[in-house]
Design an enzyme around this catalytic site. Structure first.
Site, PDB file in Angstrom:
ATOM      1  N   LYS A 140      30.590  30.996 -33.477  1.00 44.47           N
ATOM      2  CA  LYS A 140      30.999  32.393 -33.016  1.00 44.47           C
ATOM      3  C   LYS A 140      32.417  33.017 -33.651  1.00 44.47           C
ATOM      4  O   LYS A 140      32.694  34.040 -33.649  1.00 44.47           O
ATOM      5  CB  LYS A 140      31.328  31.947 -31.449  1.00 44.47           C
ATOM      6  CG  LYS A 140      29.940  32.184 -30.685  1.00 44.47           C
ATOM      7  CD  LYS A 140      30.258  32.062 -29.084  1.00 44.47           C
ATOM      8  CE  LYS A 140      28.839  31.991 -28.572  1.00 44.47           C
ATOM      9  NZ  LYS A 140      28.156  31.033 -28.819  1.00 44.47           N
TER      10      LYS A 140
HETATM   11  C1  LIG Z   1      26.676  30.714 -28.776  1.00 48.66           C
HETATM   12  C2  LIG Z   1      26.201  29.818 -29.345  1.00 48.66           C
HETATM   13  C3  LIG Z   1      24.595  29.423 -29.505  1.00 48.66           C
HETATM   14  C4  LIG Z   1      23.694  30.728 -29.228  1.00 48.66           C
HETATM   15  O1  LIG Z   1      23.902  31.850 -29.862  1.00 48.66           O
HETATM   16  P1  LIG Z   1      23.186  33.261 -29.515  1.00 48.66           P
HETATM   17  O2  LIG Z   1      23.886  34.429 -30.017  1.00 48.66           O
HETATM   18  O3  LIG Z   1      23.895  33.550 -27.751  1.00 48.66           O
HETATM   19  O4  LIG Z   1      21.926  33.189 -29.360  1.00 48.66           O
HETATM   20  C5  LIG Z   1      23.940  28.372 -30.219  1.00 48.66           C
HETATM   21  N1  LIG Z   1      24.843  27.412 -30.542  1.00 48.66           N
HETATM   22  C6  LIG Z   1      25.960  27.287 -30.352  1.00 48.66           C
HETATM   23  C7  LIG Z   1      27.120  26.200 -30.551  1.00 48.66           C
HETATM   24  C8  LIG Z   1      26.785  28.614 -29.542  1.00 48.66           C
HETATM   25  O5  LIG Z   1      28.123  28.497 -29.358  1.00 48.66           O
END
Ligand SMILES: *Cc1c(COP(=O)(O)O)cnc(C)c1O
Length: 461
Positions: free
Chosen positions: A108
């Protein structure tokens, strides 16, 4: 580039409005009016650095002057600890795309480091201030805080359920002492936090009076920033192997990350398969196999950032599936909101036939995959990444399979210990958190209490 709403009842918006408002006035999600074709640029893009590629790609979707955009990208990438920003490595039969070299060790950061700087730029231009409110069960809040900390023109208020996020994740948030960051521990569950957030953002007068905004995964700038690493890794792996196409395996919760892959493919990156991987919370896997989108119970798993039932970006994909028929989309979303279930009418492509394939990996398989990768390849997968790898391996074909590694394993030490029987997962950033001072306020699970808390601390023009 103009942006339109999936529900078709809002006027178009420019990039800056699309980013600042986050969603359509009609309750829909915003999408670019057209998808740029880049097939004839791929040869040139193959040789670009991450920063150059990101600047070129994102300029197709924004009206920000190119020198400004490049500076925002450059500064965001400088917070990553790897010179390649998102390096891709051959491990066994697959390729691992490491997206966790940012400040909070989760993918993120790629989008939120950029979004924080983009907000700062746009606010300055518009002469506005922004007070971001968010609710988190872990990763999002911490990445958002690190994207916004210390930036002029904005404050951020992040609610987390008291005692219900991991100790590490809590410290990643509460050890940020910048004066524009407010951590709120809510005496309740994550659902309470989300309900309170909805109440605050759903009150137009309050929202306007306090210049409230959001940073959730439906913000278009997040989807945009994530497209870059699909091109970057895909082009690099094709160059190294001579392959003409690649596939990607993506551990999925809100359908944000994999939506960026869908856009990359539609723009002309040669992608054979997008492998959508879920944990026990498998609403998206069920949709792609049956065409029925129906709510289940959320269960707690080893990969908590994917413990989601309603995938907030799904509506964007649905819009293309129904061939941009906003009327049909509204009736499907309406059925889903009323009954918790909807079915794609016959004759509307994908499920089964398109670029997506899907699968689900449960607890045992996730643990076994972590253990096997450690034993056979001396490579430690975090539990989210392991879900993607486990499902991705089922779909390995002639073309390279690139598995997105969405978090550093040290963020999830309990799962790692359970998988390999030892305390292998460490990272100096996380180890260094334990001695740091923290700041956090505690409030009851009551929308009025949070409303007053925020109102007393917002920065208004
Ligand atoms: C948020 C997250 C996901 C999922 O991503 P999306 O965009 O919500 O599909 C997968 N792995 C980690 C470590 C995350 O923080």
């Amino acid at each position: 580039m103009d942006y339109i709403s999936t529900r078709g009842l809002s006027p178009g918006a420019g990039f800056s409005d699309a980013v600042m408002t986050g969603m359509g006035q009609d309750g829909g999600l915003l999408l670019p009016a057209s998808i740029p074709e880049v097939g004839d640029r791929l040869n040139a893009w193959q040789n670009l650095s991450y920063v150059d590629l990101a600047s070129d790609l994102m300029s197709l979707y924004t009206d920000i002057p190119s020198a400004d955009l490049r500076r925002l990208v450059d500064e965001s990438c400088a917070t990553f600890r790897d010179p390649e920003v998102t390096p891709v490595k051959r491990v066994g039969d697959v390729w691992i795309l490491e997206l966790f070299h940012g400040p909070t060790l989760a993918f993120k950061d790629v989008a939120l480091q950029f979004l924080g700087r983009l907000f700062e730029h746009l606010l300055k231009e518009r002469g506005e201030l922004l007070n971001i409110v968010a609710a988190t069960s872990g990763d999002t809040g911490s990445a958002a805080i690190h994207g916004v900390r210390g930036r002029p023109g904005m404050r951020i208020f992040v609610m987390h359920p008291q005692g219900r996020v991991s100790a590490l994740q809590e410290r990643q948030m509460t050890s940020v002492l910048d004066s524009n960051v407010f951590n709120v521990a809510v005496r309740g569950t994550f659902d309470d936090c989300q309900r309170i957030l909805k109440t605050l953002l759903g009150d137009p007068a309050y929202r306007k009076q306090h210049s409230l905004g959001a940073v959730n995964s439906i913000n278009w700038a997040r989807v945009l920033a994530q497209m870059v690493y699909y091109f970057y890794s895909g082009l690099r792996v094709m160059k190294q192997t001579g392959a003409k196409t690649v596939s990607f395996a993506v551990p999925t919760g809100n359908f944000g990350d994999i939506l960026s892959g869908y856009f990359a493919a539609r723009m002309g990156l040669p992608v054979s398969r997008l492998v959508l991987a879920t944990n026990e919370n498998d609403i998206l896997d069920r949709f792609l196999t049956t065409g029925i989108y129906s709510l289940g119970q959320v269960s707690a798993t080893l990969s908590p950032s994917m413990d989601i039932q309603v995938a907030s970006n799904f509506e964007r994909y649905l819009y293309y599936l129904v061939r941009r028929d906003s009327g049909l989309l509204r009736s499907l979303m309406d059925a889903f909101e009323r009954r918790g279930s909807m079915e794609l009418p016959g004759g509307y492509g994908e499920p089964g036939g398109g670029i997506f394939v899907s699968g689900s990996a449960r607890r045992d398989e996730t643990l076994r995959t972590i253990k096997r990768f450690m034993e056979q390849h001396d490579y430690l997968l975090d539990p989210h990444t392991a879900v993607g790898v486990a499902v991705g391996e089922r779909h390995v074909g002639a073309e390279p399979m690139i598995c997105l590694a969405t978090a550093h394993p040290a963020k999830f030490p309990d799962a790692i210990r359970e998988a390999v029987g030892r305390d292998l997962a460490h990272h100096p950033i996380l180890d260094g958190l334990s001695g740091l001072p923290t700041r956090c306020d505690t409030l009851p699970a009551d929308a009025n209490a949070v409303r007053e808390y925020v109102a007393a601390r917002t920065e208004c023009p």
